[in-house]
Design a protein around this motif. Structure first.
Motif, short mmCIF file in Angstrom:
data_model
loop_
_atom_site.label_atom_id
_atom_site.label_comp_id
_atom_site.label_asym_id
_atom_site.label_seq_id
_atom_site.Cartn_x
_atom_site.Cartn_y
_atom_site.Cartn_z
N ALA A 119 0.83 -1.21 0.00
CA ALA A 119 0.00 0.00 0.00
C ALA A 119 0.86 1.25 0.00
CB ALA A 119 -0.93 0.00 1.21
N TRP A 120 1.94 1.25 0.80
CA TRP A 120 2.81 2.41 0.89
C TRP A 120 3.55 2.66 -0.42
CZ3 TRP A 120 3.54 6.72 3.32
CH2 TRP A 120 4.76 7.39 3.20
N ARG A 121 3.87 1.58 -1.13
CA ARG A 121 4.60 1.72 -2.39
C ARG A 121 3.81 2.55 -3.39
NH1 ARG A 121 5.82 -3.40 -3.04
NH2 ARG A 121 4.15 -3.91 -4.50
N GLY A 122 2.50 2.55 -3.26
CA GLY A 122 1.67 3.38 -4.13
C GLY A 122 1.14 2.62 -5.33
N PRO A 123 0.35 3.31 -6.15
CA PRO A 123 -0.33 2.65 -7.27
C PRO A 123 0.59 2.33 -8.44
CG PRO A 123 -0.81 4.99 -7.27
CD PRO A 123 -0.02 4.73 -6.02
N ALA A 124 0.29 1.22 -9.07
CA ALA A 124 0.95 0.87 -10.33
C ALA A 124 0.16 1.50 -11.47
CB ALA A 124 0.99 -0.65 -10.49
N VAL A 125 0.80 1.66 -12.62
CA VAL A 125 0.13 2.20 -13.80
C VAL A 125 -0.35 1.05 -14.67
CG1 VAL A 125 0.40 3.54 -15.92
CG2 VAL A 125 1.46 4.33 -13.79
N LYS A 126 -1.64 1.08 -15.00
CA LYS A 126 -2.20 0.06 -15.87
C LYS A 126 -2.71 0.73 -17.14
CE LYS A 126 -5.66 -3.61 -16.11
NZ LYS A 126 -6.69 -4.38 -15.38
N GLU A 127 -2.39 0.18 -18.29
CA GLU A 127 -2.82 0.76 -19.57
C GLU A 127 -3.95 -0.06 -20.17
OE1 GLU A 127 -0.09 1.94 -22.50
OE2 GLU A 127 1.09 3.20 -21.15
N VAL A 128 -4.95 0.64 -20.67
CA VAL A 128 -6.10 0.03 -21.34
C VAL A 128 -6.26 0.70 -22.70
CG1 VAL A 128 -8.61 -0.27 -21.27
CG2 VAL A 128 -7.28 -0.51 -19.17
N HIS A 129 -6.45 -0.10 -23.75
CA HIS A 129 -6.59 0.42 -25.11
C HIS A 129 -8.00 0.12 -25.63
CE1 HIS A 129 -2.22 1.22 -25.64
NE2 HIS A 129 -2.12 0.22 -24.78
N LEU A 130 -8.67 1.17 -26.08
CA LEU A 130 -10.02 1.05 -26.64
C LEU A 130 -10.05 1.69 -28.02
CD1 LEU A 130 -12.11 2.09 -23.49
CD2 LEU A 130 -11.57 -0.23 -24.24
N GLN A 131 -11.06 1.32 -28.79
CA GLN A 131 -11.20 1.89 -30.13
C GLN A 131 -12.57 2.53 -30.29
OE1 GLN A 131 -10.33 -1.15 -33.04
NE2 GLN A 131 -8.15 -0.66 -33.02
N ARG A 132 -12.60 3.63 -31.02
CA ARG A 132 -13.86 4.27 -31.40
C ARG A 132 -13.94 4.27 -32.91
NH1 ARG A 132 -12.98 10.74 -30.42
NH2 ARG A 132 -15.08 10.75 -31.26
N LYS A 133 -15.15 4.40 -33.44
CA LYS A 133 -15.34 4.28 -34.88
C LYS A 133 -14.73 5.46 -35.64
CE LYS A 133 -19.55 1.55 -34.41
NZ LYS A 133 -21.02 1.50 -34.63
N ARG A 134 -14.89 6.68 -35.10
CA ARG A 134 -14.37 7.87 -35.76
C ARG A 134 -13.84 8.83 -34.71
NH1 ARG A 134 -19.08 6.60 -38.37
NH2 ARG A 134 -18.99 6.26 -40.61
N GLY A 135 -13.08 9.83 -35.19
CA GLY A 135 -12.65 10.88 -34.27
C GLY A 135 -11.18 10.84 -33.95
N THR A 136 -10.73 11.90 -33.28
CA THR A 136 -9.33 12.05 -32.90
C THR A 136 -9.01 11.20 -31.68
OG1 THR A 136 -9.44 14.33 -33.68
CG2 THR A 136 -7.55 13.74 -32.30
N PRO A 137 -7.87 10.53 -31.66
CA PRO A 137 -7.47 9.75 -30.46
C PRO A 137 -7.29 10.67 -29.26
CG PRO A 137 -6.14 9.15 -32.37
CD PRO A 137 -6.90 10.38 -32.76
N PHE A 138 -7.56 10.15 -28.09
CA PHE A 138 -7.33 10.90 -26.85
C PHE A 138 -7.03 9.91 -25.73
CE2 PHE A 138 -11.81 9.92 -26.86
CZ PHE A 138 -12.12 9.65 -25.54
N SER A 139 -6.54 10.43 -24.62
CA SER A 139 -6.18 9.55 -23.50
C SER A 139 -6.70 10.12 -22.19
CB SER A 139 -4.67 9.35 -23.43
OG SER A 139 -4.02 10.60 -23.27
N ILE A 140 -6.94 9.21 -21.24
CA ILE A 140 -7.50 9.56 -19.93
C ILE A 140 -6.63 8.94 -18.85
CG2 ILE A 140 -9.52 9.37 -18.42
CD1 ILE A 140 -11.16 8.71 -20.97
N ALA A 141 -6.33 9.72 -17.82
CA ALA A 141 -5.74 9.16 -16.59
C ALA A 141 -6.87 9.03 -15.58
CB ALA A 141 -4.64 10.06 -16.06
#
Length: 356
Positions: A119-141
């Protein structure tokens, strides 16, 4: 109001009864394993003080409160772990001659130390990849369940924010239970949030925001540069919309459905619609209504044993990424911890979601 008081009173009575029963069960096993030391007057006093340290912390201030709160939280976690371990021992003893269970106490202590370090070490980073039909790519934390309060170290939070900034995400979202304290005691965390680098930071309230008074949460977010999305429809990018539902929502009923429909009426046919809601409920309904991505938290993925197994009984989507057609839900295991500062059988996480 009377109904609410009755519900809270019933919950408190049930919690106290369960907590007392678990403490007694663990005490009996510890005294059997460490007899005669565990059954001595000194051992009894220590056991009772540890069991009462969490509620006693509410009557103190400053470092005494923090010390008692930390001791009580750790003890709460140890009692939960001990109950699971001793129940397993009792079951195995029906078939195997286990003898003295002092080894079980060593195992419990080892689990507690490992869980605290994790718990003290803190959070790990996990990556998730999704696709949309149209539009500009974007990312969320995606952050959730930080539970900032007396037990939170500013150094720990600064490390979390540094990891968020390293992801270079377009937006940062927080799906509830950000605060577990009053605004006045949480101001020390404001500089860390003001250092976040993103085009926008959005949050919805969780159930814990309402325990203190949701106005503390709203004021904190206002001062931290975080936009509260409760009940809002926000156009956050070209063809990308964000909807928020507050922490009091525990199911998607007809009224909530009507609200989502009303908000989605403002979106375009090719828009990507993101819903922030603290509890991972109603995904089948929100997907059918036109939500492309639902982000939730609340479950902590159980946080410690045996809750990591039991949480799936309460929530069909208790953790991780799930899909229904073209719609997705991601349920975070939480960025921080609540209660026991332990992680056993689960991990804290920051989720980077790439939509392309």
């Amino acid at each position: 109001m009377v109904k609410r008081i009755a519900e809270i009173s019933l919950f408190v009575v049930m919690f106290v009864a369960a907590y007392a029963a678990m403490n007694y069960y663990v005490y009996v096993h510890v005294t059997l394993a460490l007899f005669p030391l565990g059954d001595s007057p000194v051992g009894q006093v220590v056991f009772v003080l540890l069991a009462l340290s969490y509620p006693l912390s509410q009557f103190f201030k400053s470092w005494r409160r923090r010390a008692l709160l930390m001791a009580g939280s750790l003890w709460l976690g140890m009692v939960a772990i001990s109950t699971a371990v001793f129940l397993l021992c009792d079951f195995l003893s029906l078939f195997l001659p286990l003898g003295n269970q002092a080894w079980a106490i060593v195992f419990i202590l080892a689990l507690t130390i490992l869980g605290a370090c994790k718990a003290w070490r803190g959070p790990a980073v996990k990556e998730v990849h999704l696709q949309r039909k149209r539009g500009t790519p974007f990312s969320i934390a995606h952050l959730s369940d930080l539970h900032l309060g007396p037990q939170t170290s500013l150094k720990w939070l600064e490390k979390v924010i540094a990891r968020v900034n390293s992801l270079d995400a377009d937006i940062v979202v927080i799906t509830g239970d950000l605060l577990d304290d009053t605004y006045e005691r949480a101001v020390r965390f404001l500089p860390a949030f003001r250092s976040i680098r993103a085009k926008g930071i959005y949050a919805v309230s969780g159930n814990h925001e309402y325990y203190q008074d949701v106005e503390h949460f709203r004021r904190f977010c206002r001062e931290a540069g975080i936009e509260v999305a409760d009940g809002k429809f926000l156009k956050i990018a070209d063809g990308v919309n964000l909807l928020g539902l507050g922490g009091k929502i525990t199911r998607i009923d007809s009224g909530t459905e009507a609200l989502i429909r009303e908000q989605l009426a403002r979106s375009g046919p090719e828009d990507y619609n993101i819903l922030l809601i603290h509890q991972p409920v109603g995904f089948r309904k929100t997907a059918a209504l036109g939500i492309d991505l639902q982000l939730s938290g609340h479950t902590h993925r159980g946080q410690i044993i045996p809750l990591n197994f039991l949480i799936h009984l309460a929530y069909p989507y208790a953790y991780g990424l799930h899909a229904l057609g073209d719609s997705h839900i991601y349920v975070s295991s939480g960025t921080g911890t609540w209660g026991p500062p332990l992680r056993i059988g689960s991990s804290s996480e920051i989720v980077k979601i790439k939509v392309s």
